[in-house]
Design a protein around this motif. Structure first.
Motif, PDB file in Angstrom:
ATOM      1  N   SER A   1       0.832  -1.189   0.000  1.00 37.58           N
ATOM      2  CA  SER A   1       0.000   0.000   0.000  1.00 37.58           C
ATOM      3  C   SER A   1       0.872   1.246   0.000  1.00 37.58           C
ATOM      4  O   SER A   1       1.824   1.357   0.761  1.00 37.58           O
ATOM      5  CB  SER A   1      -0.886  -0.018   1.246  1.00 37.58           C
ATOM      6  OG  SER A   1      -1.530   1.216   1.386  1.00 37.58           O
TER       7      SER A   1
ATOM      8  N   ARG B   1      -0.168   4.030   0.975  1.00 37.15           N
ATOM      9  CA  ARG B   1      -0.590   4.858   2.110  1.00 37.15           C
ATOM     10  C   ARG B   1       0.043   4.312   3.386  1.00 37.15           C
ATOM     11  O   ARG B   1      -0.339   3.282   3.910  1.00 37.15           O
ATOM     12  CB  ARG B   1      -2.113   4.808   2.218  1.00 37.15           C
ATOM     13  CG  ARG B   1      -2.686   5.844   3.166  1.00 37.15           C
ATOM     14  CD  ARG B   1      -4.202   5.859   3.027  1.00 37.15           C
ATOM     15  NE  ARG B   1      -4.768   4.558   3.360  1.00 37.15           N
ATOM     16  CZ  ARG B   1      -5.147   4.223   4.581  1.00 37.15           C
ATOM     17  NH1 ARG B   1      -4.996   5.038   5.581  1.00 37.15           N
ATOM     18  NH2 ARG B   1      -5.666   3.028   4.803  1.00 37.15           N
ATOM     19  N   MET B   2       1.042   4.957   3.850  1.00 38.29           N
ATOM     20  CA  MET B   2       1.766   4.476   5.021  1.00 38.29           C
ATOM     21  C   MET B   2       1.566   5.437   6.186  1.00 38.29           C
ATOM     22  O   MET B   2       2.173   6.507   6.236  1.00 38.29           O
ATOM     23  CB  MET B   2       3.261   4.353   4.712  1.00 38.29           C
ATOM     24  CG  MET B   2       3.561   3.451   3.564  1.00 38.29           C
ATOM     25  SD  MET B   2       2.993   1.790   3.875  1.00 38.29           S
ATOM     26  CE  MET B   2       3.277   1.050   2.298  1.00 38.29           C
ATOM     27  N   GLU B   3       0.722   5.084   7.088  1.00 36.85           N
ATOM     28  CA  GLU B   3       0.504   5.927   8.256  1.00 36.85           C
ATOM     29  C   GLU B   3       1.132   5.245   9.452  1.00 36.85           C
ATOM     30  O   GLU B   3       0.444   4.730  10.329  1.00 36.85           O
ATOM     31  CB  GLU B   3      -0.991   6.138   8.462  1.00 36.85           C
ATOM     32  CG  GLU B   3      -1.637   6.883   7.304  1.00 36.85           C
ATOM     33  CD  GLU B   3      -3.148   6.933   7.428  1.00 36.85           C
ATOM     34  OE1 GLU B   3      -3.685   6.339   8.382  1.00 36.85           O
ATOM     35  OE2 GLU B   3      -3.774   7.558   6.576  1.00 36.85           O
ATOM     36  N   LEU B   4       2.431   5.185   9.414  1.00 33.08           N
ATOM     37  CA  LEU B   4       3.133   4.444  10.461  1.00 33.08           C
ATOM     38  C   LEU B   4       3.537   5.327  11.633  1.00 33.08           C
ATOM     39  O   LEU B   4       4.074   4.829  12.606  1.00 33.08           O
ATOM     40  CB  LEU B   4       4.369   3.767   9.873  1.00 33.08           C
ATOM     41  CG  LEU B   4       4.070   2.770   8.750  1.00 33.08           C
ATOM     42  CD1 LEU B   4       5.356   2.137   8.261  1.00 33.08           C
ATOM     43  CD2 LEU B   4       3.104   1.696   9.215  1.00 33.08           C
ATOM     44  N   GLU B   5       3.324   6.601  11.517  1.00 31.02           N
ATOM     45  CA  GLU B   5       3.650   7.488  12.635  1.00 31.02           C
ATOM     46  C   GLU B   5       2.397   7.711  13.464  1.00 31.02           C
ATOM     47  O   GLU B   5       1.495   8.438  13.044  1.00 31.02           O
ATOM     48  CB  GLU B   5       4.184   8.821  12.098  1.00 31.02           C
ATOM     49  CG  GLU B   5       5.520   8.694  11.401  1.00 31.02           C
ATOM     50  CD  GLU B   5       6.582   8.087  12.304  1.00 31.02           C
ATOM     51  OE1 GLU B   5       6.610   8.429  13.502  1.00 31.02           O
ATOM     52  OE2 GLU B   5       7.375   7.263  11.821  1.00 31.02           O
TER      53      GLU B   5
ATOM     54  N   TYR C   1       5.619  -2.952  17.691  1.00 33.14           N
ATOM     55  CA  TYR C   1       5.270  -2.075  18.814  1.00 33.14           C
ATOM     56  C   TYR C   1       5.448  -2.732  20.188  1.00 33.14           C
ATOM     57  O   TYR C   1       5.347  -2.049  21.188  1.00 33.14           O
ATOM     58  CB  TYR C   1       3.838  -1.569  18.649  1.00 33.14           C
ATOM     59  CG  TYR C   1       3.718  -0.657  17.456  1.00 33.14           C
ATOM     60  CD1 TYR C   1       4.332   0.596  17.453  1.00 33.14           C
ATOM     61  CD2 TYR C   1       3.057  -1.069  16.311  1.00 33.14           C
ATOM     62  CE1 TYR C   1       4.265   1.420  16.348  1.00 33.14           C
ATOM     63  CE2 TYR C   1       2.982  -0.250  15.208  1.00 33.14           C
ATOM     64  CZ  TYR C   1       3.591   0.990  15.226  1.00 33.14           C
ATOM     65  OH  TYR C   1       3.549   1.804  14.118  1.00 33.14           O
TER      66      TYR C   1
ATOM     67  N   ALA D   1       2.578  -2.031   4.843  1.00 32.36           N
ATOM     68  CA  ALA D   1       1.140  -2.081   4.568  1.00 32.36           C
ATOM     69  C   ALA D   1       0.388  -2.753   5.722  1.00 32.36           C
ATOM     70  O   ALA D   1      -0.658  -2.270   6.167  1.00 32.36           O
ATOM     71  CB  ALA D   1       0.899  -2.842   3.269  1.00 32.36           C
TER      72      ALA D   1
ATOM     73  N   SER E   1       0.338  -0.431   8.683  1.00 30.71           N
ATOM     74  CA  SER E   1      -0.597   0.664   8.471  1.00 30.71           C
ATOM     75  C   SER E   1      -2.026   0.227   8.765  1.00 30.71           C
ATOM     76  O   SER E   1      -2.776   0.918   9.451  1.00 30.71           O
ATOM     77  CB  SER E   1      -0.475   1.150   7.023  1.00 30.71           C
ATOM     78  OG  SER E   1      -1.440   2.116   6.748  1.00 30.71           O
TER      79      SER E   1
ATOM     80  N   LEU F   1      -2.430  -0.367  12.531  1.00 30.46           N
ATOM     81  CA  LEU F   1      -2.523   0.892  13.281  1.00 30.46           C
ATOM     82  C   LEU F   1      -3.875   1.560  13.052  1.00 30.46           C
ATOM     83  O   LEU F   1      -4.461   2.119  13.988  1.00 30.46           O
ATOM     84  CB  LEU F   1      -1.409   1.843  12.833  1.00 30.46           C
ATOM     85  CG  LEU F   1      -0.060   1.654  13.509  1.00 30.46           C
ATOM     86  CD1 LEU F   1       0.915   2.715  13.019  1.00 30.46           C
ATOM     87  CD2 LEU F   1      -0.189   1.753  15.011  1.00 30.46           C
TER      88      LEU F   1
END
Lengths: 180, 201
Positions: A11, A13-17, B162, B184, B187, B190
């Motif tokens: 993906s 879209r990486m919202e790892l923060e 984590y 991925a 993400s 999360l």
């Protein structure tokens, strides 16, 4: 499970923060896991108790299995014994029937020498009466039995009916001799 | 005792140093492995515990992991770190366990896995007041709830990142996934945790 299949699904879209709230929740989660892991590592071991419980379970399973096996064997043995007993009773009944039939046949035959020796003038009617009596006897005995008994009785009846006919010329001859 | 020359190290100048016997090499390898067990056992156990929520099963699989590692220690080439290698073994053991449990459904599959509420009770003994502790417990419960809804690989990646605080490259090496796939999965995981945290508010 093929973990490689997701390689195509990379993906963009990486919202790892994580935001502050999420980061705090993750910190608490990690701290919780650390505490649990440390507590579990330093807990007293209960291997002996578990082993005992395990052995009891095995023993119970074995006992149940043995009980089932013994029940099956006993059932099979009883079945065999029951069949043998039925066969024995049937053989005994058949022997009794044969004996009864033999007696029924032998009764008219035993009349013959008596009538020949002591009473040479015994009429054919007397012989017939005796044979009819035996026939009735056989009928009364066989009436309570099954189809095979009926068949046997029919045979006996036929045989016993033929006896007077076979004796008839002899009786006439004896009468003739007596008169002569 | 059979003693034969196993190897001879040659220094750069070409002078031979003391020959190493097989027994010496084995002793060194055993000591090295013991050191690795001592240093990495808590992490492996914690990862398996967080994945399975079953203390007994986590201990059993941790033992199996190090047993397997001991058997294959001579084949370990050091391409990755020992921790990554051990984690890979632990992940495979965990996958085998779930697969066997699904297949052998007729067997007695009694599990000692604790429920989420019980798992959420564990908190470090910090200097927090009662309100903060309650908030922390609630957040832990929400994360557990989200983790429960993750797929197996998402959960593995999430916990490695984590809880074990592994780098993405290490996670990729341990799981056999590419770094992109790991990202991925992280993400998505999360996002799920975030949704759970917002949903409960």
């Amino acid at each position: 499970m093929n973990w490689q299949q997701d390689r195509s699904g990379e993906s963009p879209r990486m919202e790892l923060e994580p935001d502050s709230e999420l980061a705090q929740a993750l910190r608490h989660f990690k701290a919780s896991m650390d505490a649990w892991s440390n507590a579990a590592s330093s807990r007293p071991r209960t291997a002996a108790k578990l082993a005992v419980r395990h052995s009891w379970r095995i023993a119970a399973v074995w006992a149940l299995g043995c009980l089932l096996a013994a029940g099956s064997l006993a059932g099979a043995g009883y079945g065999i014994y029951h069949r043998q007993e039925l066969a024995r009773i049937a053989a005994q009944k058949a022997a009794e029937q044969r004996a009864a039939a033999g007696r029924a046949i032998a009764q008219p035959a035993s009349v013959q020498p008596i009538s020949a020796q002591s009473d040479k003038k015994a009429p054919a009617a007397t012989v017939r009466k005796v044979s009819v009596g035996a026939q009735d006897n056989a009928r009364s005995q066989d009436s309570a039995r099954g189809q095979d008994d009926d068949l046997l009785a029919t045979v006996d009846r036929d045989v016993s009916r033929e006896v007077p006919a076979a004796m008839e010329p002899l009786a006439q001859l004896m009468d003739d001799n007596g008169t002569q | 005792m059979r003693r034969r020359e196993a190897s001879t190290k040659v220094m750069a100048a070409g002078t031979a140093v003391e020959p190493m016997t097989v027994e010496t090499a084995e002793e060194i390898a055993a000591q090295e492995f013991a050191r690795i067990v001592e240093s990495h056992r808590p992490q492996i156990f914690r990862f398996l515990l967080s994945s399975l929520r079953d203390v007994d099963l986590a201990e059993t699989l941790t033992q199996e992991c190090f047993l397997k590692a001991h058997r294959n220690w001579k084949h370990f080439r050091g391409d990755s770190s020992a921790m990554t290698w051990l984690m890979r073994i632990a992940i495979n053991l965990q996958k085998d366990y779930w697969r066997n449990r699904r297949i052998q459904f007729w067997r007695q599959t009694r599990t000692n896995a604790v429920d989420l509420d019980e798992a959420s009770e564990w908190l470090p003994n910090g200097e927090r007041n009662a309100e903060q502790q309650m908030l922390a417990r609630e957040q832990v419960a929400q994360v557990w709830q989200a983790v429960k809804g993750l797929s197996e690989r998402q959960r593995t990646v999430f916990l490695l990142r984590y809880v074990e605080e592994r780098e993405l490259s290490e996670i990729a090496a341990a799981t056999g996934l590419s770094e992109g796939t790991v990202k991925a999965h992280l993400s998505r995981a999360l996002g799920r945790v975030r949704t759970e945290l917002r949903g409960r508010q």
